[in-house]
Scaffold this motif. Structure first.
Motif, PDB file in Angstrom:
ATOM      1  N   VAL A   6       0.822  -1.206   0.000  1.00 37.72           N
ATOM      2  CA  VAL A   6       0.000   0.000   0.000  1.00 37.72           C
ATOM      3  C   VAL A   6       0.859   1.261   0.000  1.00 37.72           C
ATOM      4  O   VAL A   6       0.565   2.231  -0.698  1.00 37.72           O
ATOM      5  CB  VAL A   6      -0.954   0.001   1.215  1.00 37.72           C
ATOM      6  CG1 VAL A   6      -1.684   1.331   1.335  1.00 37.72           C
ATOM      7  CG2 VAL A   6      -1.963  -1.129   1.108  1.00 37.72           C
ATOM      8  N   ASP A   7       1.954   1.241   0.774  1.00 38.59           N
ATOM      9  CA  ASP A   7       2.795   2.429   0.883  1.00 38.59           C
ATOM     10  C   ASP A   7       3.377   2.864  -0.458  1.00 38.59           C
ATOM     11  O   ASP A   7       3.679   4.051  -0.654  1.00 38.59           O
ATOM     12  CB  ASP A   7       3.945   2.179   1.864  1.00 38.59           C
ATOM     13  CG  ASP A   7       3.457   2.034   3.301  1.00 38.59           C
ATOM     14  OD1 ASP A   7       2.346   2.511   3.594  1.00 38.59           O
ATOM     15  OD2 ASP A   7       4.188   1.448   4.119  1.00 38.59           O
ATOM     16  N   ALA A   8       3.541   1.906  -1.378  1.00 40.25           N
ATOM     17  CA  ALA A   8       4.149   2.217  -2.677  1.00 40.25           C
ATOM     18  C   ALA A   8       3.135   2.685  -3.706  1.00 40.25           C
ATOM     19  O   ALA A   8       3.523   3.142  -4.794  1.00 40.25           O
ATOM     20  CB  ALA A   8       4.878   0.980  -3.207  1.00 40.25           C
ATOM     21  N   MET A   9       1.841   2.629  -3.390  1.00 35.87           N
ATOM     22  CA  MET A   9       0.832   2.948  -4.397  1.00 35.87           C
ATOM     23  C   MET A   9       0.841   4.415  -4.849  1.00 35.87           C
ATOM     24  O   MET A   9       0.685   4.680  -6.048  1.00 35.87           O
ATOM     25  CB  MET A   9      -0.559   2.532  -3.906  1.00 35.87           C
ATOM     26  CG  MET A   9      -0.746   1.012  -3.912  1.00 35.87           C
ATOM     27  SD  MET A   9      -2.382   0.487  -3.318  1.00 35.87           S
ATOM     28  CE  MET A   9      -3.443   1.118  -4.627  1.00 35.87           C
ATOM     29  N   PRO A  10       1.019   5.401  -3.973  1.00 38.34           N
ATOM     30  CA  PRO A  10       1.067   6.778  -4.479  1.00 38.34           C
ATOM     31  C   PRO A  10       2.189   6.997  -5.490  1.00 38.34           C
ATOM     32  O   PRO A  10       1.996   7.698  -6.494  1.00 38.34           O
ATOM     33  CB  PRO A  10       1.271   7.603  -3.202  1.00 38.34           C
ATOM     34  CG  PRO A  10       0.627   6.787  -2.129  1.00 38.34           C
ATOM     35  CD  PRO A  10       0.973   5.366  -2.491  1.00 38.34           C
ATOM     36  N   ALA A  11       3.361   6.408  -5.238  1.00 41.86           N
ATOM     37  CA  ALA A  11       4.459   6.548  -6.202  1.00 41.86           C
ATOM     38  C   ALA A  11       4.103   5.878  -7.522  1.00 41.86           C
ATOM     39  O   ALA A  11       4.428   6.387  -8.602  1.00 41.86           O
ATOM     40  CB  ALA A  11       5.742   5.956  -5.635  1.00 41.86           C
ATOM     41  N   GLU A  12       3.432   4.726  -7.455  1.00 45.54           N
ATOM     42  CA  GLU A  12       2.989   4.066  -8.682  1.00 45.54           C
ATOM     43  C   GLU A  12       1.989   4.946  -9.431  1.00 45.54           C
ATOM     44  O   GLU A  12       2.037   5.059 -10.662  1.00 45.54           O
ATOM     45  CB  GLU A  12       2.353   2.711  -8.369  1.00 45.54           C
ATOM     46  CG  GLU A  12       3.331   1.629  -7.971  1.00 45.54           C
ATOM     47  CD  GLU A  12       4.225   1.236  -9.135  1.00 45.54           C
ATOM     48  OE1 GLU A  12       3.871   1.527 -10.299  1.00 45.54           O
ATOM     49  OE2 GLU A  12       5.294   0.649  -8.884  1.00 45.54           O
ATOM     50  N   LEU A  13       1.108   5.597  -8.682  1.00 45.45           N
ATOM     51  CA  LEU A  13       0.127   6.481  -9.318  1.00 45.45           C
ATOM     52  C   LEU A  13       0.819   7.661  -9.980  1.00 45.45           C
ATOM     53  O   LEU A  13       0.408   8.102 -11.059  1.00 45.45           O
ATOM     54  CB  LEU A  13      -0.897   6.957  -8.292  1.00 45.45           C
ATOM     55  CG  LEU A  13      -1.912   5.900  -7.858  1.00 45.45           C
ATOM     56  CD1 LEU A  13      -2.706   6.386  -6.652  1.00 45.45           C
ATOM     57  CD2 LEU A  13      -2.853   5.545  -9.004  1.00 45.45           C
ATOM     58  N   ASP A  14       1.873   8.176  -9.363  1.00 45.25           N
ATOM     59  CA  ASP A  14       2.637   9.242  -9.992  1.00 45.25           C
ATOM     60  C   ASP A  14       3.166   8.787 -11.356  1.00 45.25           C
ATOM     61  O   ASP A  14       3.148   9.553 -12.328  1.00 45.25           O
ATOM     62  CB  ASP A  14       3.819   9.659  -9.123  1.00 45.25           C
ATOM     63  CG  ASP A  14       3.408  10.586  -7.984  1.00 45.25           C
ATOM     64  OD1 ASP A  14       2.361  11.249  -8.112  1.00 45.25           O
ATOM     65  OD2 ASP A  14       4.131  10.646  -6.979  1.00 45.25           O
ATOM     66  N   ARG A  15       3.626   7.544 -11.417  1.00 41.99           N
ATOM     67  CA  ARG A  15       4.144   7.034 -12.698  1.00 41.99           C
ATOM     68  C   ARG A  15       3.014   6.798 -13.701  1.00 41.99           C
ATOM     69  O   ARG A  15       3.151   7.064 -14.888  1.00 41.99           O
ATOM     70  CB  ARG A  15       4.940   5.753 -12.466  1.00 41.99           C
ATOM     71  CG  ARG A  15       6.299   6.014 -11.826  1.00 41.99           C
ATOM     72  CD  ARG A  15       7.134   4.757 -11.827  1.00 41.99           C
ATOM     73  NE  ARG A  15       6.792   3.873 -10.712  1.00 41.99           N
ATOM     74  CZ  ARG A  15       7.340   3.968  -9.507  1.00 41.99           C
ATOM     75  NH1 ARG A  15       8.206   4.923  -9.229  1.00 41.99           N
ATOM     76  NH2 ARG A  15       7.014   3.116  -8.557  1.00 41.99           N
TER      77      ARG A  15
END
Length: 215
Positions: free
Chosen positions: A201-210
Motif C-alpha cells: 500500500v505504501d508504494a501505491m502513491p508513487a505508482e500512481l505518480d508514474r
C-alpha cells in the motif's frame, strides 16, 4: 453515472471467494503489472478535462484504511490535474455483501452531501478501528449527526433514488473493471495499481505518480 454502467451485468462471487474482510486480495486471483495497458478495460467513469483515478475500496478493509490518507494527500498534490473518484466494494454473493451494501449506501450518502472529503477518514476509523455498526439508517444517521451533519438532510440523501442507483450500480463497476483486490486504483480506465502489484500500500502513491505520466 450513465445508463450503460447502471445496466452492466452484476458481479457474482461464491460465498467463500472474498476471504477475510481485511484481506487485500482474493485467493488465487491473477494480478497484472501496475503499468499494464488493458485494451478491454472501459473508458473513464465520467467525461473530464483531467486525468481520472478511480479507487475501489471498502471501509472495513485494512489495506483500504491504510491507503486513505496517502491517497488523499496524493490527490491534493495533483489537484487540477487528476480527478479522484471512489467506488465502494459490493461483492454480490459474498459473506460480506449485506455489510458492504450498507457501507456503500453510507459512502454515496456522504458523497451526495459533499461530505466525503471531510468525513471519509472518519468513516474508515469508525468502521475499521472503532468497530462501529453503521449498517442501518438509524445507526448511520446517529453517527453522521455526531460528525456535524444535518440529520434530516442525511436521511433524505440516504433514502434518495440517486443513492439507490449508485448502490445498485457499484457491483457492476467491480465486474466491469475486473477488480479482484482492495484497494485498487484505475487511471483513465487503462492502468491499474494495487498492493500486490505496487509492492504494498505504501508504494501505491508513487505508482500512481508514474501511471499518470503514461499516455
Amino acid at each position: 453515472m450513465n445508463s450503460l454502467l447502471r445496466s452492466a451485468v452484476l458481479l457474482t462471487v461464491t460465498a467463500g471467494l472474498l476471504g477475510a474482510p481485511s484481506a487485500a486480495a482474493l485467493p488465487d486471483a491473477p494480478h497484472e503489472g501496475p503499468h499494464t495497458t488493458r485494451p478491454g478495460l472501459p473508458q473513464p467513469l465520467r467525461a473530464s478535462a483531467t486525468r481520472e483515478a478511480v479507487e475501489f475500496f471498502w471501509y472495513d478493509c485494512s489495506h483500504s484504511v491504510k491507503l486513505e490518507a496517502p491517497l488523499s494527500r496524493w490527490a491534493a498534490r495533483h489537484q487540477g490535474e487528476v480527478t479522484l473518484r471512489r467506488v465502494p466494494a459490493i461483492w454480490v454473493g459474498s459473506p460480506q455483501e449485506r455489510v458492504q451494501t450498507a457501507h456503500a449506501r453510507l459512502y454515496y450518502t456522504l458523497e451526495r452531501l459533499d461530505a466525503v472529503d471531510r468525513l471519509q477518514e472518519r468513516a474508515f476509523r469508525a468502521v475499521h478501528s472503532e468497530d462501529a455498526d453503521l449498517t442501518t439508517e438509524d445507526l448511520a444517521t446517529a453517527w453522521a449527526a455526531r460528525q456535524g451533519l444535518d440529520t434530516a438532510a442525511f436521511r433524505r440523501a440516504y433514502r434518495s433514488s440517486e443513492v439507490d442507483r449508485e448502490v445498485a450500480a457499484a457491483p457492476a463497476l467491480f465486474a466491469r473493471y475486473e477488480v479482484n483486490e482492495l484497494p485498487t486504483v484505475i487511471v483513465d480506465g487503462r492502468y491499474r495499481t494495487a498492493p500486490s502489484t505496487a509492492g504494498g500500500v505504501d508504494a501505491m502513491p508513487a505508482e500512481l505518480d508514474r501511471l499518470i505520466q503514461q499516455p
